[in-house]
Scaffold this motif. Structure first.
Motif, mmCIF file in Angstrom:
data_model
loop_
_atom_site.group_PDB
_atom_site.id
_atom_site.type_symbol
_atom_site.label_atom_id
_atom_site.label_comp_id
_atom_site.label_asym_id
_atom_site.label_seq_id
_atom_site.Cartn_x
_atom_site.Cartn_y
_atom_site.Cartn_z
ATOM 1 N N ILE A 60 47.819 70.086 8.792
ATOM 2 C CA ILE A 60 48.008 69.475 7.668
ATOM 3 C C ILE A 60 48.349 70.699 6.842
ATOM 4 C CG2 ILE A 60 47.520 68.224 5.700
ATOM 5 C CD1 ILE A 60 46.400 65.979 7.484
ATOM 6 N N TYR A 64 52.108 71.960 5.618
ATOM 7 C CA TYR A 64 52.299 71.757 4.423
ATOM 8 C C TYR A 64 52.197 72.837 3.443
ATOM 9 C CZ TYR A 64 53.357 66.949 5.832
ATOM 10 O OH TYR A 64 53.947 66.036 6.491
ATOM 11 N N GLN A 95 49.286 63.394 11.122
ATOM 12 C CA GLN A 95 49.758 64.042 10.099
ATOM 13 C C GLN A 95 49.468 63.500 8.733
ATOM 14 O OE1 GLN A 95 53.706 64.359 11.589
ATOM 15 N NE2 GLN A 95 54.446 62.658 10.347
ATOM 16 N N TYR A 96 48.938 62.513 8.722
ATOM 17 C CA TYR A 96 48.773 61.503 7.652
ATOM 18 C C TYR A 96 47.308 61.508 7.074
ATOM 19 C CZ TYR A 96 53.151 59.729 8.692
ATOM 20 O OH TYR A 96 54.593 59.623 8.831
ATOM 21 N N ARG A 109 46.910 54.508 4.922
ATOM 22 C CA ARG A 109 47.433 56.016 5.353
ATOM 23 C C ARG A 109 48.472 56.138 4.487
ATOM 24 N NH1 ARG A 109 50.570 56.755 11.001
ATOM 25 N NH2 ARG A 109 52.372 55.480 9.948
ATOM 26 N N TRP A 110 48.409 57.457 3.932
ATOM 27 C CA TRP A 110 49.323 58.025 2.992
ATOM 28 C C TRP A 110 50.011 59.389 3.558
ATOM 29 C CZ3 TRP A 110 47.019 58.003 -2.617
ATOM 30 C CH2 TRP A 110 46.880 56.738 -3.233
ATOM 31 N N HIS A 111 51.247 59.557 3.111
ATOM 32 C CA HIS A 111 51.747 60.793 3.617
ATOM 33 C C HIS A 111 50.995 61.924 2.446
ATOM 34 C CE1 HIS A 111 54.855 63.908 3.643
ATOM 35 N NE2 HIS A 111 55.199 63.421 4.845
ATOM 36 N N THR A 113 52.440 64.629 0.893
ATOM 37 C CA THR A 113 53.523 64.991 -0.217
ATOM 38 C C THR A 113 54.094 64.038 -0.851
ATOM 39 O OG1 THR A 113 55.042 65.782 1.164
ATOM 40 C CG2 THR A 113 53.312 67.327 0.621
ATOM 41 N N ALA A 114 54.573 62.998 -0.129
ATOM 42 C CA ALA A 114 55.623 61.916 -0.750
ATOM 43 C C ALA A 114 54.997 61.295 -2.046
ATOM 44 C CB ALA A 114 55.866 60.835 0.021
ATOM 45 N N LYS A 116 52.999 62.371 -4.554
ATOM 46 C CA LYS A 116 51.446 62.621 -4.476
ATOM 47 C C LYS A 116 51.045 63.695 -5.685
ATOM 48 C CE LYS A 116 50.844 59.832 -1.211
ATOM 49 N NZ LYS A 116 52.102 59.240 -0.962
ATOM 50 N N LYS A 130 57.417 68.348 -1.569
ATOM 51 C CA LYS A 130 57.538 68.433 -0.313
ATOM 52 C C LYS A 130 57.691 69.688 0.368
ATOM 53 C CE LYS A 130 62.397 66.938 0.283
ATOM 54 N NZ LYS A 130 63.272 65.974 0.755
#
Length: 145
Positions: A60, A64, A95-96, A109-111, A113-114, A116, A130
């Motif tokens: 991650i 990112y 990746q989450y 479960r969160w992404h 960068t979306a 955030k 992102k």
């Protein structure tokens, strides 16, 4: 059993000696002195969970690049918010991020960068962007496809 029980024991001893969680600075680890003895199977399971979590966090961070781009280090124990909800990062899922949202009893479960925002060490919040896909293409308007 683990191919190298010596590595497993060394990892366990390191946790007990360090006393601080490397993924969440300022938060103490639970040491063997704080809880009843655990079986070697349980130690092995915990070892592999920590290895998985560490590998996920490394991927991650590498993908990112939030630390380089925004000064944010993604870590277990870090605080994150999205769409008015705030929570604590408690685990990874590939990746989450697995986030325990305030007032909830089960992580979601969160992404990464979306939509955030991450809390910095000084308590301030920063919205992250992102990561642009280096292999993606752009149309003439400059929008990503």
């Amino acid at each position: 059993m683990h191919d190298s029980l010596t590595d497993l024991r060394a990892w366990s001893e390191t946790l007990c000696q360090e006393g601080e969680n490397p993924e969440a600075p300022g938060q103490a680890l639970i040491t063997a002195f704080d809880s009843p003895p655990i079986s070697e199977d349980r130690m092995e399971d915990e070892y592999w969970e920590q290895q998985r979590r560490t590998a996920d966090l490394e991927r991650i961070r590498s993908y990112y690049t939030l630390e380089e781009r925004h000064g944010v280090r993604v870590a277990i124990g870090g605080h994150i918010r999205s769409d008015g909800l705030e929570g604590e990062i408690v685990d990874t899922s590939g990746q989450y991020l697995m986030v325990l949202v305030a007032g909830q009893d089960k992580p979601v479960r969160w992404h990464v960068t979306a939509n955030k925002e991450y809390q910095r060490r000084d308590g301030s919040w920063i919205a992250v962007t992102k990561r642009l896909d280096p292999f993606g293409t752009a149309d003439l308007s400059g929008d990503e496809r």
